[in-house]
Structures are given as structure tokens and as C-alpha cells.
Scaffold this active site. Structure first.
Site, PDB file in Angstrom:
ATOM      1  CG  ASP A  36      -3.992   0.791   4.311  1.00  0.00           C
ATOM      2  OD1 ASP A  36      -3.042   1.413   3.804  1.00  0.00           O
ATOM      3  OD2 ASP A  36      -4.467   1.061   5.434  1.00  0.00           O
ATOM      4  CB  SER A 119     -16.317   1.295   1.834  1.00  0.00           C
ATOM      5  OG  SER A 119     -15.887   2.335   2.674  1.00  0.00           O
ATOM      6  N   GLY A 121     -14.551  -4.120   1.094  1.00  0.00           N
ATOM      7  CA  GLY A 121     -13.880  -5.286   1.657  1.00  0.00           C
ATOM      8  C   GLY A 121     -14.153  -5.370   3.147  1.00  0.00           C
ATOM      9  CE1 TYR A 123     -12.706  -0.306   8.029  1.00  0.00           C
ATOM     10  CE2 TYR A 123     -12.812   1.670   6.689  1.00  0.00           C
ATOM     11  CZ  TYR A 123     -12.261   0.963   7.736  1.00  0.00           C
ATOM     12  OH  TYR A 123     -11.272   1.547   8.503  1.00  0.00           O
TER      13      TYR A 123
HETATM   14  N1  AR6 Z   1      -5.563  -4.150  -5.801  1.00  0.00           N
HETATM   15  C1  AR6 Z   1      -6.854  -3.819  -6.033  1.00  0.00           C
HETATM   16  N2  AR6 Z   1      -7.849  -4.110  -5.174  1.00  0.00           N
HETATM   17  C2  AR6 Z   1      -7.519  -4.760  -4.035  1.00  0.00           C
HETATM   18  C3  AR6 Z   1      -6.188  -5.126  -3.715  1.00  0.00           C
HETATM   19  C4  AR6 Z   1      -5.192  -4.811  -4.664  1.00  0.00           C
HETATM   20  N3  AR6 Z   1      -3.892  -5.110  -4.475  1.00  0.00           N
HETATM   21  N4  AR6 Z   1      -6.200  -5.767  -2.507  1.00  0.00           N
HETATM   22  C5  AR6 Z   1      -7.476  -5.784  -2.084  1.00  0.00           C
HETATM   23  N5  AR6 Z   1      -8.285  -5.193  -3.003  1.00  0.00           N
HETATM   24  P1  AR6 Z   1     -10.309  -3.406   1.669  1.00  0.00           P
HETATM   25  P2  AR6 Z   1     -12.062  -1.328   2.852  1.00  0.00           P
HETATM   26  C6  AR6 Z   1      -9.745  -4.977  -2.967  1.00  0.00           C
HETATM   27  O1  AR6 Z   1     -10.699  -4.351   2.753  1.00  0.00           O
HETATM   28  O2  AR6 Z   1     -13.270  -2.190   2.741  1.00  0.00           O
HETATM   29  C7  AR6 Z   1      -7.713  -2.015   5.639  1.00  0.00           C
HETATM   30  O3  AR6 Z   1      -7.225  -2.807   6.693  1.00  0.00           O
HETATM   31  C8  AR6 Z   1     -10.581  -5.894  -2.115  1.00  0.00           C
HETATM   32  O4  AR6 Z   1     -10.798  -7.134  -2.768  1.00  0.00           O
HETATM   33  O5  AR6 Z   1      -8.880  -3.309   1.290  1.00  0.00           O
HETATM   34  O6  AR6 Z   1     -12.166   0.116   2.448  1.00  0.00           O
HETATM   35  C9  AR6 Z   1      -7.626  -0.523   5.943  1.00  0.00           C
HETATM   36  O7  AR6 Z   1      -6.504  -0.205   6.730  1.00  0.00           O
HETATM   37  C10 AR6 Z   1     -11.869  -5.076  -1.989  1.00  0.00           C
HETATM   38  O8  AR6 Z   1     -12.687  -5.279  -3.148  1.00  0.00           O
HETATM   39  O9  AR6 Z   1     -10.788  -1.875   2.023  1.00  0.00           O
HETATM   40  C11 AR6 Z   1      -8.923  -0.261   6.664  1.00  0.00           C
HETATM   41  O10 AR6 Z   1      -8.809  -0.566   8.034  1.00  0.00           O
HETATM   42  C12 AR6 Z   1     -11.364  -3.636  -2.006  1.00  0.00           C
HETATM   43  O11 AR6 Z   1      -9.991  -3.701  -2.419  1.00  0.00           O
HETATM   44  C13 AR6 Z   1      -9.887  -1.221   6.002  1.00  0.00           C
HETATM   45  O12 AR6 Z   1      -9.107  -2.282   5.486  1.00  0.00           O
HETATM   46  C14 AR6 Z   1     -11.436  -2.905  -0.682  1.00  0.00           C
HETATM   47  O13 AR6 Z   1     -11.187  -3.798   0.391  1.00  0.00           O
HETATM   48  C15 AR6 Z   1     -10.608  -0.555   4.849  1.00  0.00           C
HETATM   49  O14 AR6 Z   1     -11.590  -1.431   4.354  1.00  0.00           O
END
Ligand code: AR6
Length: 175
Positions: A36, A119, A121, A123
């Protein structure tokens, strides 16, 4: 057809040249960490301005905005479930994220879409379980319509990409 319509990419989703990238957002849609944060940084401040007009988004649903400074034309913001052990409807909510994001893409005449691992990361949703849901939903959706032609699963780490590749291969070997 579905065999070639899904692809795993290891890298940064903000670099994807597709019709839409999907953001793993939170219910406020006002930004956060992880993917995000990366999407908002790369898209620039006009993305947040548009997000402010959306009044948030319930878990399992999705909303679409412009892509602004991103190579992607649109961002589809979806809110994954926080993992609480699996007994609180987490699977169904994650299914909803993929289904509603794909439907939005279809309704907007988009052909290519890239998903992060929603979800899994902050979450804490278990990766393999989330990946099976992602692949199953995309496969069913692609088989049922002709508008959306290509789904990319973009993994930041090579370890995650390896899990996606394995599960994609399993799904494809069952026809
Ligand atoms: N490109 C591709 N994947 C990525 C990138 C990127 N640039 N950066 C991170 N990831 P998360 P969630 C991966 O935590 O679990 C936020 O604060 C990461 O390695 O981003 O759905 C939101 O505002 C992981 O495998 O998302 C919410 O509050 C995946 O993206 C919360 O985090 C998802 O990790 C959502 O948590």
C-alpha cells in the site's frame, strides 16, 4: 486458455505495465505500509486525494481509482482479512477480494491485472492457503469470461514467487 492467462512475476508491483494493479489496502483506503505504501509513493499524492473521496472500503470488497504516476492505468484497492486463525471467515473474505477486483476490471473494460499477495504480510494470512485461493479464483474467473485476459501474481520475494509457481503448476496439471 487459462494455462497461459496466469503468470507469476517476482518483483515490484508498482513497476507493472498493466491496465490495473491491485492494492492490498486497509478499510480507510488512506494509505499504510507494505505494498500500500509503495503504491501511494509511486502513484503520487493525487492518488490519496482520489482515495479520500471513496469513503473507505469494507473487508473483502474493492474500489477502483486512477493510476496517476504509475505505469498502470488504474489501481484497484481491496481490503484483505486480518488472519485470526481461520475461523472468522478469512477464506471467504479473501475470495471476495479476488472476485470483486476481477469483476471491477471486467466492468471497466480492462484486459490485464496484477495482484500482490493480499493479506500475507502485515495481515498474516498463511501464504500457501492465500495462494491457493488466489489461483483458484483467477482460474474460475478467466474461464468464465473474455474481457480480462491476463492475471499476474507479483511477489516481492523469490521465496513467495516459488510458492506461487508451485501452486499454479498444480492447478494447471489438473486441467
Ligand atoms: N510489490 C509487490 N509486493 C509487495 C510490495 C511491492 N512493492 N511491497 C510489499 N509486497 P502487505 P497485507 C508484498 O503487508 O498483509 C498495509 O499497511 C509483501 O511482501 O503489504 O494485505 C495496508 O495499509 C507481502 O507478500 O499487505 C494494510 O493496513 C504482500 O505484499 C495492511 O498493510 C502483502 O503484504 C495490509 O496487509
Amino acid at each position: 486458455m487459462t494455462q497461459y492467462a496466469m503468470e507469476v512475476v517476482q518483483g515490484d508491483i508498482t513497476k507493472m505495465q498493466v491496465d490495473a494493479i491491485v492494492n492490498a489496502a486497509n478499510t480507510t483506503l488512506l494509505g499504510g505500509g507494505g505494498v500500500d505504501g509503495a503504491i501511494h509513493r509511486a502513484a503520487g499524492p493525487r492518488l490519496l486525494e482520489e482515495c479520500k473521496t471513496l469513503n473507505g472500503c469494507p473487508t473483502g470488497q474493492a474500489k477502483i481509482t486512477g493510476g496517476y504516476n504509475l505505469p498502470a492505468r488504474h489501481v484497484i484497492h481491496t481490503v484483505g482479512p486480518v488472519w485470526h486463525g481461520g475461523g472468522q471467515g478469512e477464506d471467504e473474505l479473501l475470495v471476495g477480494c479476488y472476485r470483486h477486483s476481477l469483476r471491477l476490471a471486467q466492468e471497466h473494460g480492462l484486459e490485464t491485472i496484477a495482484f500482490p499477495s493480499i493479506s500475507t504480510g502485515a495481515y498474516r494470512f498463511p501464504l500457501e492457503r492465500a495462494c491457493r485461493i488466489a489461483v483458484a479464483e483467477a482460474r474460475t474467473f478467466l474461464a468464465a469470461q473474455d474481457q480480462v485476459k491476463k492475471v499476474y501474481f507479483v511477489c516481492f520475494s523469490e521465496d513467495n514467487a516459488a510458492v506461487y509457481r508451485k501452486i499454479l503448476q498444480e492447478a494447471q496439471s489438473f486441467g
